[in-house]
Design a protein around this motif. Sequence first.
Motif, PDB file in Angstrom:
ATOM      1  N   VAL A 292     -29.956 -15.542   7.085  1.00 57.10           N
ATOM      2  CA  VAL A 292     -30.307 -16.509   8.129  1.00 57.10           C
ATOM      3  C   VAL A 292     -29.803 -16.032   9.487  1.00 57.10           C
ATOM      4  O   VAL A 292     -30.468 -16.192  10.513  1.00 57.10           O
ATOM      5  N   PHE A 293     -28.632 -15.400   9.496  1.00 57.33           N
ATOM      6  CA  PHE A 293     -28.014 -14.978  10.746  1.00 57.33           C
ATOM      7  C   PHE A 293     -28.392 -13.551  11.168  1.00 57.33           C
ATOM      8  O   PHE A 293     -28.267 -13.201  12.341  1.00 57.33           O
ATOM      9  N   LEU A 294     -28.876 -12.728  10.222  1.00 52.90           N
ATOM     10  CA  LEU A 294     -29.117 -11.317  10.536  1.00 52.90           C
ATOM     11  C   LEU A 294     -30.585 -10.936  10.720  1.00 52.90           C
ATOM     12  O   LEU A 294     -30.926 -10.194  11.647  1.00 52.90           O
ATOM     13  N   ILE A 295     -31.457 -11.410   9.832  1.00 50.42           N
ATOM     14  CA  ILE A 295     -32.833 -10.903   9.808  1.00 50.42           C
ATOM     15  C   ILE A 295     -33.588 -11.165  11.106  1.00 50.42           C
ATOM     16  O   ILE A 295     -34.287 -10.284  11.623  1.00 50.42           O
ATOM     17  N   GLY A 296     -33.473 -12.365  11.646  1.00 50.53           N
ATOM     18  CA  GLY A 296     -34.188 -12.684  12.883  1.00 50.53           C
ATOM     19  C   GLY A 296     -33.811 -11.741  14.013  1.00 50.53           C
ATOM     20  O   GLY A 296     -34.674 -11.228  14.732  1.00 50.53           O
ATOM     21  N   TYR A 297     -32.516 -11.503  14.172  1.00 42.22           N
ATOM     22  CA  TYR A 297     -32.041 -10.619  15.240  1.00 42.22           C
ATOM     23  C   TYR A 297     -32.510  -9.185  15.022  1.00 42.22           C
ATOM     24  O   TYR A 297     -32.985  -8.526  15.956  1.00 42.22           O
ATOM     25  N   ILE A 298     -32.411  -8.706  13.782  1.00 40.50           N
ATOM     26  CA  ILE A 298     -32.801  -7.323  13.477  1.00 40.50           C
ATOM     27  C   ILE A 298     -34.302  -7.135  13.649  1.00 40.50           C
ATOM     28  O   ILE A 298     -34.765  -6.120  14.196  1.00 40.50           O
ATOM     29  N   LEU A 299     -35.083  -8.100  13.175  1.00 44.15           N
ATOM     30  CA  LEU A 299     -36.545  -8.053  13.339  1.00 44.15           C
ATOM     31  C   LEU A 299     -36.895  -7.966  14.820  1.00 44.15           C
ATOM     32  O   LEU A 299     -37.692  -7.113  15.232  1.00 44.15           O
ATOM     33  N   ASN A 300     -36.322  -8.856  15.611  1.00 44.56           N
ATOM     34  CA  ASN A 300     -36.617  -8.907  17.037  1.00 44.56           C
ATOM     35  C   ASN A 300     -36.257  -7.600  17.733  1.00 44.56           C
ATOM     36  O   ASN A 300     -37.027  -7.066  18.546  1.00 44.56           O
ATOM     37  N   THR A 301     -35.090  -7.049  17.406  1.00 44.62           N
ATOM     38  CA  THR A 301     -34.626  -5.798  18.016  1.00 44.62           C
ATOM     39  C   THR A 301     -35.530  -4.630  17.631  1.00 44.62           C
ATOM     40  O   THR A 301     -35.939  -3.838  18.493  1.00 44.62           O
ATOM     41  N   THR A 302     -35.853  -4.524  16.345  1.00 43.02           N
ATOM     42  CA  THR A 302     -36.705  -3.431  15.863  1.00 43.02           C
ATOM     43  C   THR A 302     -38.097  -3.517  16.471  1.00 43.02           C
ATOM     44  O   THR A 302     -38.665  -2.510  16.927  1.00 43.02           O
ATOM     45  N   TYR A 303     -38.659  -4.708  16.476  1.00 42.45           N
ATOM     46  CA  TYR A 303     -40.001  -4.934  17.029  1.00 42.45           C
ATOM     47  C   TYR A 303     -40.057  -4.516  18.501  1.00 42.45           C
ATOM     48  O   TYR A 303     -40.985  -3.809  18.925  1.00 42.45           O
ATOM     49  N   ASN A 304     -39.074  -4.942  19.277  1.00 44.61           N
ATOM     50  CA  ASN A 304     -39.043  -4.609  20.700  1.00 44.61           C
ATOM     51  C   ASN A 304     -38.835  -3.118  20.943  1.00 44.61           C
ATOM     52  O   ASN A 304     -39.438  -2.537  21.851  1.00 44.61           O
ATOM     53  N   LEU A 305     -37.995  -2.489  20.138  1.00 41.29           N
ATOM     54  CA  LEU A 305     -37.737  -1.047  20.288  1.00 41.29           C
ATOM     55  C   LEU A 305     -39.004  -0.231  20.027  1.00 41.29           C
ATOM     56  O   LEU A 305     -39.325   0.693  20.782  1.00 41.29           O
ATOM     57  N   ILE A 306     -39.717  -0.590  18.957  1.00 36.28           N
ATOM     58  CA  ILE A 306     -40.934   0.151  18.612  1.00 36.28           C
ATOM     59  C   ILE A 306     -42.001  -0.035  19.679  1.00 36.28           C
ATOM     60  O   ILE A 306     -42.645   0.922  20.115  1.00 36.28           O
ATOM     61  N   ASN A 307     -42.185  -1.263  20.134  1.00 41.95           N
ATOM     62  CA  ASN A 307     -43.210  -1.519  21.146  1.00 41.95           C
ATOM     63  C   ASN A 307     -42.865  -0.876  22.481  1.00 41.95           C
ATOM     64  O   ASN A 307     -43.751  -0.382  23.182  1.00 41.95           O
ATOM     65  N   THR A 308     -41.584  -0.840  22.828  1.00 40.74           N
ATOM     66  CA  THR A 308     -41.165  -0.169  24.058  1.00 40.74           C
ATOM     67  C   THR A 308     -41.439   1.329  23.959  1.00 40.74           C
ATOM     68  O   THR A 308     -41.922   1.956  24.905  1.00 40.74           O
ATOM     69  N   SER A 309     -41.146   1.908  22.780  1.00 41.54           N
ATOM     70  CA  SER A 309     -41.386   3.335  22.564  1.00 41.54           C
ATOM     71  C   SER A 309     -42.870   3.661  22.628  1.00 41.54           C
ATOM     72  O   SER A 309     -43.279   4.675  23.185  1.00 41.54           O
ATOM     73  N   LEU A 310     -43.688   2.780  22.050  1.00 40.30           N
ATOM     74  CA  LEU A 310     -45.133   3.001  22.061  1.00 40.30           C
ATOM     75  C   LEU A 310     -45.704   2.968  23.473  1.00 40.30           C
ATOM     76  O   LEU A 310     -46.618   3.716  23.807  1.00 40.30           O
ATOM     77  N   GLN A 311     -45.169   2.104  24.284  1.00 34.26           N
ATOM     78  CA  GLN A 311     -45.632   2.008  25.662  1.00 34.26           C
ATOM     79  C   GLN A 311     -45.337   3.276  26.445  1.00 34.26           C
ATOM     80  O   GLN A 311     -46.035   3.608  27.407  1.00 34.26           O
ATOM     81  N   LYS A 312     -44.301   4.006  26.038  1.00 27.85           N
ATOM     82  CA  LYS A 312     -43.912   5.214  26.750  1.00 27.85           C
ATOM     83  C   LYS A 312     -44.525   6.473  26.131  1.00 27.85           C
ATOM     84  O   LYS A 312     -44.311   7.577  26.628  1.00 27.85           O
ATOM     85  N   SER A 313     -45.259   6.293  25.044  1.00 27.66           N
ATOM     86  CA  SER A 313     -45.812   7.443  24.340  1.00 27.66           C
ATOM     87  C   SER A 313     -47.312   7.576  24.564  1.00 27.66           C
ATOM     88  O   SER A 313     -47.935   6.801  25.267  1.00 27.66           O
ATOM     89  N   LYS A 314     -47.871   8.538  23.903  1.00 24.26           N
ATOM     90  CA  LYS A 314     -49.316   8.761  24.013  1.00 24.26           C
ATOM     91  C   LYS A 314     -50.104   7.713  23.251  1.00 24.26           C
ATOM     92  O   LYS A 314     -51.324   7.675  23.326  1.00 24.26           O
ATOM     93  N   TYR A 315     -49.403   6.823  22.516  1.00 29.46           N
ATOM     94  CA  TYR A 315     -50.059   5.773  21.790  1.00 29.46           C
ATOM     95  C   TYR A 315     -50.136   4.481  22.594  1.00 29.46           C
ATOM     96  O   TYR A 315     -50.167   3.401  22.051  1.00 29.46           O
ATOM     97  N   THR A 316     -50.175   4.597  23.894  1.00 31.83           N
ATOM     98  CA  THR A 316     -50.226   3.419  24.747  1.00 31.83           C
ATOM     99  C   THR A 316     -51.399   2.519  24.373  1.00 31.83           C
ATOM    100  O   THR A 316     -51.308   1.293  24.400  1.00 31.83           O
ATOM    101  N   ILE A 317     -52.503   3.111  23.961  1.00 34.79           N
ATOM    102  CA  ILE A 317     -53.687   2.340  23.574  1.00 34.79           C
ATOM    103  C   ILE A 317     -53.393   1.476  22.368  1.00 34.79           C
ATOM    104  O   ILE A 317     -54.022   0.449  22.145  1.00 34.79           O
ATOM    105  N   PHE A 318     -52.391   1.895  21.563  1.00 38.92           N
ATOM    106  CA  PHE A 318     -52.030   1.169  20.344  1.00 38.92           C
ATOM    107  C   PHE A 318     -51.576  -0.246  20.649  1.00 38.92           C
ATOM    108  O   PHE A 318     -51.823  -1.176  19.926  1.00 38.92           O
ATOM    109  N   LYS A 319     -50.896  -0.410  21.777  1.00 38.16           N
ATOM    110  CA  LYS A 319     -50.381  -1.714  22.177  1.00 38.16           C
ATOM    111  C   LYS A 319     -51.530  -2.662  22.511  1.00 38.16           C
ATOM    112  O   LYS A 319     -51.495  -3.837  22.240  1.00 38.16           O
TER     113      LYS A 319
END
Length: 206
Positions: free
Chosen positions: A179-206
């Motif tokens: 209850v205390f861990l998954i939400g935070y980890i999901l949110n952090t992982t999701y944001n990290l991946i999307n931030t990385s995608l925006q900076k990569s050649k997969y910008t269209i993926f977003k």
Amino acid sequence: MKNKFNLTSLFRFFLLLFGSLVMGLGVSLSISTGYGSDSLSWVWQGISLHTNLSLNQANMIITLLMLIPPLIYDRAQLGIGSILQPYIVGATAEYILNQGLSNPGNFLFLIIGILLLGIGAGIYTSANLGKVPYDACVFWISKATKSSIGLIRSLGDLCLFIIAWLLNQHLIIGPLISVFLIGYILNTTYNLINTSLQKSKYTIFK
């Protein structure tokens, strides 16, 4: 452009598949300790306890029930991933557990399993190929209320924890920690991946 589109689609599918497999592994590792897993999988166990349904069958029934709100309020959250992800997670967890995986009392494996659940959820949701009904509800409520995805997920996990507690009629530590861990980890992982995608050649993926 066609090759780039195909590569993007393939990468999306990879994220969906990999994230789902990671979640299935996380569920099995957590459950194998005897401490339980996340709140949702504990609900599966509670339903399985009171019926003749397997863990995976209970998963699929809950998935169908949770499909109703996003179908009504935010169909954009649904897609092929909404169908594939619960099957892959449930089948992976059931397969691994059926191989005799057992780590009773292993608190380290419990934490690793819960971490993998959060990471896997962040990976598969970043694929944007559709979320399972539970996560679709989380993302829809987050968007509607302009609240953190992590906060809404944690509140949802807390509600499921209470339901599972009533079904199983005993308290285990795994779902409580999740209850205390998954939400935070999901949110952090999701944001990290999307931030990385925006900076990569997969910008269209977003």
